[in-house]
Design a protein around this motif. Structure first.
Motif, PDB file in Angstrom:
ATOM      1  N   ASP A 163       0.849  -1.208   0.000  1.00  0.00           N
ATOM      2  CA  ASP A 163       0.000   0.000   0.000  1.00  0.00           C
ATOM      3  C   ASP A 163       0.877   1.248   0.000  1.00  0.00           C
ATOM      4  N   HIS A 164       1.923   1.194   0.828  1.00  0.00           N
ATOM      5  CA  HIS A 164       2.751   2.381   1.033  1.00  0.00           C
ATOM      6  C   HIS A 164       4.231   2.014   0.882  1.00  0.00           C
ATOM      7  N   ALA A 165       5.024   2.990   0.446  1.00  0.00           N
ATOM      8  CA  ALA A 165       6.477   2.795   0.406  1.00  0.00           C
ATOM      9  C   ALA A 165       7.153   4.095   0.802  1.00  0.00           C
ATOM     10  N   VAL A 225      -2.894  12.600   5.437  1.00  0.00           N
ATOM     11  CA  VAL A 225      -2.597  12.158   4.068  1.00  0.00           C
ATOM     12  C   VAL A 225      -2.816  10.651   3.942  1.00  0.00           C
ATOM     13  N   HIS A 226      -2.444   9.917   4.973  1.00  0.00           N
ATOM     14  CA  HIS A 226      -2.687   8.479   4.989  1.00  0.00           C
ATOM     15  C   HIS A 226      -4.181   8.181   4.874  1.00  0.00           C
ATOM     16  N   GLY A 227      -4.988   8.929   5.634  1.00  0.00           N
ATOM     17  CA  GLY A 227      -6.445   8.754   5.561  1.00  0.00           C
ATOM     18  C   GLY A 227      -6.967   9.050   4.163  1.00  0.00           C
ATOM     19  N   ALA A 241      -5.321   8.824   1.358  1.00  0.00           N
ATOM     20  CA  ALA A 241      -4.882   7.775   0.429  1.00  0.00           C
ATOM     21  C   ALA A 241      -5.835   6.584   0.491  1.00  0.00           C
ATOM     22  N   HIS A 242      -6.246   6.193   1.681  1.00  0.00           N
ATOM     23  CA  HIS A 242      -7.177   5.061   1.785  1.00  0.00           C
ATOM     24  C   HIS A 242      -8.582   5.443   1.324  1.00  0.00           C
ATOM     25  N   GLU A 243      -8.960   6.693   1.599  1.00  0.00           N
ATOM     26  CA  GLU A 243     -10.300   7.145   1.196  1.00  0.00           C
ATOM     27  C   GLU A 243     -10.419   7.244  -0.322  1.00  0.00           C
ATOM     28  N   THR A 303       3.107   6.424  11.620  1.00  0.00           N
ATOM     29  CA  THR A 303       1.733   6.893  11.415  1.00  0.00           C
ATOM     30  C   THR A 303       1.079   6.194  10.228  1.00  0.00           C
ATOM     31  N   VAL A 304       1.808   6.051   9.131  1.00  0.00           N
ATOM     32  CA  VAL A 304       1.169   5.425   7.964  1.00  0.00           C
ATOM     33  C   VAL A 304       1.099   3.905   8.108  1.00  0.00           C
ATOM     34  N   CYS A 305       1.778   3.346   9.103  1.00  0.00           N
ATOM     35  CA  CYS A 305       1.651   1.912   9.371  1.00  0.00           C
ATOM     36  C   CYS A 305       0.422   1.606  10.233  1.00  0.00           C
ATOM     37  N   GLU A 306      -0.169   2.652  10.827  1.00  0.00           N
ATOM     38  CA  GLU A 306      -1.331   2.408  11.691  1.00  0.00           C
ATOM     39  C   GLU A 306      -2.521   1.997  10.844  1.00  0.00           C
ATOM     40  N   PRO A 307      -3.401   1.172  11.415  1.00  0.00           N
ATOM     41  CA  PRO A 307      -4.618   0.860  10.677  1.00  0.00           C
ATOM     42  C   PRO A 307      -5.349   2.164  10.386  1.00  0.00           C
TER      43      PRO A 307
END
Ligand SMILES: [Zn+2]
Ligand SMILES: [Zn+2]
Length: 315
Positions: A113-115, A273-275, A277-279, A308-312
């Motif tokens: 998902d992320h890198a 930003v993580h939110g 990306a998933h949204e 932070t981006v590793c959090e669910p």
């Protein structure tokens, strides 16, 4: 969930860095060590350095050959005096680009998902010139990979470095790719570009959002600027992938920028930003390093962003 985030790391990051300050070269190794120590649920990936053909997707042959020759000669500067030339600087810069290309392929190809490439984010490099410790613009090379190999067209780039992303902006100015930058801006401050009036040209008109901030901007003002403009712009654009340059030289105490942000502000921005990306785009989020000139603090902030981006994802 473990395995959804790649930490792309090349041992060449630990060699002499692209800035003339030996004290900052340790920041990559410190980051890797802290990521391991904290046991973050990431998979460490060793990338291949980029080859000449890959560099040519964003840079002129004349410039690539100039850097290679300067690297062989091994002295002087690649620009007016910020970015040193030394034996092996070409290979070092190719490792940075290779790691960003690797991250782009892993995320766009669906393996992660992320890198995060701490050795990337070299946003001052232009098609035919170095600048501000940046030799090749790995972000723009990653964009070209996403466009050509994965047929992505709606690519959003957010740059939170304390300096404006002049190279990234210039190279993509006429393209309908969303480019957002929050940075210190004012007379005499490097690189001098990044006013709110720079909004793009041609097909790129309206796709460039510069959020210039004054010296001494603190966390409260930064958060207000971020939340007031950035999520709405990214939602309106409906990206297929989000790229974020994570320069942390806006942190309070950094010797080059003179803003006054906290580690928690970087966490908050990363969470937002993580939110998004998933949204909006199936989680596809590519993170790059960038500025930051106190190695221990850079490692702490980058590790905080990665954590932070590793959090669910929280709804
Ligand atoms: Zn910077
Ligand atoms: Zn996630």
């Amino acid at each position: 969930m473990p395995g959804r985030t790649a930490f792309v790391y090349h041992p060449a990051f630990e060699d002499r860095g692209l800035s003339p300050f030996p004290s900052v070269w340790r920041r990559y190794r410190l980051t890797r060590d802290l990521v391991r120590e904290r046991n973050l649920p990431v998979v460490e990936i060793a990338p291949e350095p980029a080859g000449r053909e890959t560099l040519l997707r964003a840079h002129t042959a004349r410039y690539v050959d100039f850097v290679r020759a300067a690297s062989r000669a091994g002295f002087g500067f690649l620009d007016e005096g910020d970015t040193p030339a030394y034996p092996g600087v070409y290979e070092r810069a190719c490792a940075s680009v290779g790691a960003s290309v690797c991250g782009a392929r892993l995320v766009a190809g669906g393996e992660f998902d992320h890198a995060f490439n701490p050795g990337g984010g070299l946003h001052h490099a232009k098609a035919d010139s170095a600048g501000g410790f940046c030799v090749f613009n790995d972000i723009v090379v990653a964009v070209r990979i996403l466009q050509r190999e994965f047929r992505l067209s709606r690519i959003a780039i957010l740059d939170i470095d304390g300096h404006h992303c002049d190279g990234t902006q210039e190279m993509l100015y006429r393209e309908p790719l969303l480019k957002i930058s929050l940075h210190r801006f004012g007379p005499g401050f490097f690189p001098g570009t990044g006013s709110a009036e720079e909004t793009g040209e041609g097909d790129g008109e309206g796709y460039c959002l510069n959020i210039p901030l004054p010296e001494d901007t603190d966390s409260a003002a930064y958060r207000a600027a971020f939340h007031g403009r950035v999520p709405g712009a990214i939602r309106g654009y409906r990206p297929e992938i989000i790229l974020m340059q994570c320069g942390v030289d806006g942190e309070k105490g950094d010797p080059l920028v003179g803003m006054s942000l906290s580690e928690n502000t970087y966490r908050e921005v990363a969470a937002a930003v993580h939110g998004l990306a998933h949204e909006l785009c199936g989680g596809r989020l590519l993170l790059f390093g960038g500025g930051g000139y106190r190695p221990e603090r850079v490692a702490a902030c980058w590790t905080a962003i990665l954590e932070t981006v590793c959090e669910p994802r929280t709804p």
